[in-house]
Scaffold this motif. Structure first.
Motif, short mmCIF file in Angstrom:
data_model
loop_
_atom_site.label_atom_id
_atom_site.label_comp_id
_atom_site.label_asym_id
_atom_site.label_seq_id
_atom_site.Cartn_x
_atom_site.Cartn_y
_atom_site.Cartn_z
N ARG A 23 24.68 16.05 47.56
CA ARG A 23 24.65 15.82 49.00
C ARG A 23 24.10 14.42 49.22
N ASP A 24 24.88 13.55 49.81
CA ASP A 24 24.51 12.15 49.98
C ASP A 24 24.17 11.57 48.60
N SER A 25 22.94 11.09 48.41
CA SER A 25 22.55 10.54 47.11
C SER A 25 21.75 11.52 46.29
N PHE A 26 21.61 12.76 46.75
CA PHE A 26 20.82 13.76 46.04
C PHE A 26 21.73 14.67 45.22
N ARG A 27 21.27 15.04 44.04
CA ARG A 27 22.04 15.91 43.16
C ARG A 27 21.13 17.02 42.66
N ASP A 28 21.60 18.24 42.75
CA ASP A 28 20.83 19.41 42.33
C ASP A 28 21.65 20.27 41.39
N GLY A 29 20.98 20.91 40.46
CA GLY A 29 21.61 21.94 39.65
C GLY A 29 21.42 23.28 40.33
N ILE A 30 22.52 23.97 40.61
CA ILE A 30 22.43 25.26 41.29
C ILE A 30 23.26 26.30 40.54
N ALA A 31 22.98 27.54 40.86
CA ALA A 31 23.78 28.66 40.35
C ALA A 31 24.25 29.49 41.53
N LEU A 32 25.51 29.89 41.50
CA LEU A 32 26.05 30.82 42.47
C LEU A 32 26.19 32.18 41.80
N ALA A 33 25.65 33.19 42.41
CA ALA A 33 25.76 34.56 41.90
C ALA A 33 26.28 35.42 43.04
N ASP A 34 27.57 35.71 42.99
CA ASP A 34 28.22 36.49 44.05
C ASP A 34 28.61 37.86 43.50
N ILE A 35 28.47 38.85 44.33
CA ILE A 35 28.93 40.19 43.97
C ILE A 35 29.69 40.76 45.15
N GLY A 36 30.89 41.25 44.89
CA GLY A 36 31.70 41.77 45.98
C GLY A 36 32.86 42.60 45.47
N ASP A 37 33.29 43.53 46.27
CA ASP A 37 34.40 44.40 45.87
C ASP A 37 35.04 44.97 47.11
N ARG A 38 36.12 45.70 46.91
CA ARG A 38 36.85 46.30 48.01
C ARG A 38 37.49 47.60 47.52
N PHE A 39 37.79 48.48 48.43
CA PHE A 39 38.59 49.64 48.06
C PHE A 39 39.48 50.04 49.21
N GLY A 40 40.68 50.47 48.84
CA GLY A 40 41.64 50.95 49.81
C GLY A 40 41.50 52.45 49.97
N PHE A 41 41.48 52.92 51.21
CA PHE A 41 41.27 54.34 51.46
C PHE A 41 42.49 55.02 52.08
N TRP A 42 43.57 54.23 52.34
CA TRP A 42 44.73 54.84 53.02
C TRP A 42 45.92 53.91 52.86
N ILE A 43 47.11 54.49 52.64
CA ILE A 43 48.33 53.69 52.55
C ILE A 43 49.52 54.55 52.96
N ARG A 44 50.50 53.93 53.61
CA ARG A 44 51.73 54.59 53.99
C ARG A 44 52.90 53.66 53.68
N ARG A 45 53.98 54.22 53.16
CA ARG A 45 55.20 53.47 52.87
C ARG A 45 56.39 54.15 53.52
N ASP A 46 57.33 53.34 54.00
CA ASP A 46 58.56 53.94 54.52
C ASP A 46 59.43 54.36 53.34
N PRO A 47 60.35 55.29 53.51
CA PRO A 47 61.15 55.79 52.39
C PRO A 47 61.91 54.71 51.65
N ALA A 48 62.33 53.66 52.32
CA ALA A 48 63.09 52.59 51.66
C ALA A 48 62.19 51.63 50.90
N GLY A 49 60.87 51.71 51.10
CA GLY A 49 59.95 50.85 50.39
C GLY A 49 59.86 49.44 50.92
N GLU A 50 60.42 49.18 52.12
CA GLU A 50 60.39 47.83 52.68
C GLU A 50 59.16 47.55 53.53
#
Length: 308
Positions: free
Chosen positions: A95-122
């Protein structure tokens, strides 16, 4: 005080309230406990709640590129810093003239609980939720203290219409500074919170290539922010079957609150297994850390991520 600490203290003094946020805004911490508990429950439930039988239904053709590995429409743009995925990154932040050593530690997920398809699959319509915590640590301090953490949780409506997918998300974001960072720097604690909606369209114009983009609007924010935003990006992964698989992605995020300054994230590397990637991470523009969103930074380093 170490050099890294001095740099962080100077950076945090962006205004009367710190971090470049206007001094007239007061600290607000809405829903802190509820969001953390909800995210924790989501992450524990996700491995067991995903609808596995849909994998067999994810057929061939152009629709494959816009389905996730579980057969749901709209593939998660995992190269975007806004998406809840599992990620560990060791980076140099300038940032500007400053430099830092950093670590990013992200945790995340998702789940689908419902789905519907038409008979033709479109046509396919599916519901899902996702959530995650995005953490930033100071690697140059003696205790590698937590600098900032923010949370995102969203309810998703995903759909596919032929060779085009769409995702509508209603989300909540809140952010907080680490306790040790506050004590060491004397920074005034500030929390931001907002709810909004985002609509993304997605297509796969060529094998292995996915493109996406769309607008967003804030419904509520503390402090008051300009409502409009825009996100777009592309991701490519080489075809399976060779000795190595490669991937590349780029993501753009622009926000009226930041005068549409482009926040760009890019990744380039190898795919080790289904959903796991390692490689080089680059970023520039407004900070991906919520507490420092008014500060421009450049990131470069090593990243490993996983998305289901």
């Amino acid at each position: 005080m170490s050099g890294g600490r001095l740099k962080l203290q100077r950076i945090s003094a962006g205004g009367p309230a710190g971090h470049g946020l206007p001094g007239r805004f007061r600290a607000v911490r809405p829903w802190t406990v509820d969001v953390r508990a909800l995210v924790a429950c989501l992450l524990m439930a996700a491995p067991f709640a995903e609808i596995r039988p849909l994998v067999a239904q994810a057929g061939s053709g152009a629709a494959v590129g816009i389905r996730d590995p579980n057969g749901h429409p709209f593939r998660t743009p995992s190269g975007s810093p806004l998406e809840p995925v599992h990620r560990l990154a060791l980076l140099s932040a300038t940032r500007d003239s400053f430099r830092d050593g950093i670590a990013l530690a992200d945790i995340g997920d998702r789940f689908g609980f419902w789905i519907r398809r038409d008979p033709a699959g479109e046509v396919e319509v599916a519901g899902a939720i996702h959530g995650g915590a995005f953490s930033r640590f100071d690697l140059e301090g003696p205790d590698q203290a937590l600098i900032e953490v923010h949370y995102r949780i969203g309810v998703l409506l995903r759909a596919r219409f032929g060779e085009v997918a769409a995702r509508a998300e209603l989300y909540h974001v809140s952010s907080h500074l680490g306790d040790e960072f506050l004590l060491d720097t004397g920074t005034r604690p500030i929390s931001t919170s907002r709810e909004g909606m985002e609509l993304l369209l997605q297509g796969s114009p060529a094998s292995g290539l996915t493109v996406y983009g769309g607008p967003g609007v804030l419904l509520r924010a503390t402090p008051d922010f300009e409502p409009l935003s825009l996100r777009a990006g592309a991701a490519w992964e080489s075809a399976p079957g060779g000795r190595a698989r490669f991937h590349a992605s780029v993501d753009y995020f622009g926000w009226a609150e930041l005068e549409w300054k482009p926040a760009v994230a890019a990744e380039l590397g190898a795919a080790l297994a289904r959903g796991t990637r390692v490689g080089l991470l680059l970023g520039f523009g407004p900070s991906r850390a919520e507490q420092f969103l008014r500060q421009s930074e450049r990131l470069v380093g090593f990243s490993i991520s996983h998305v289901r």
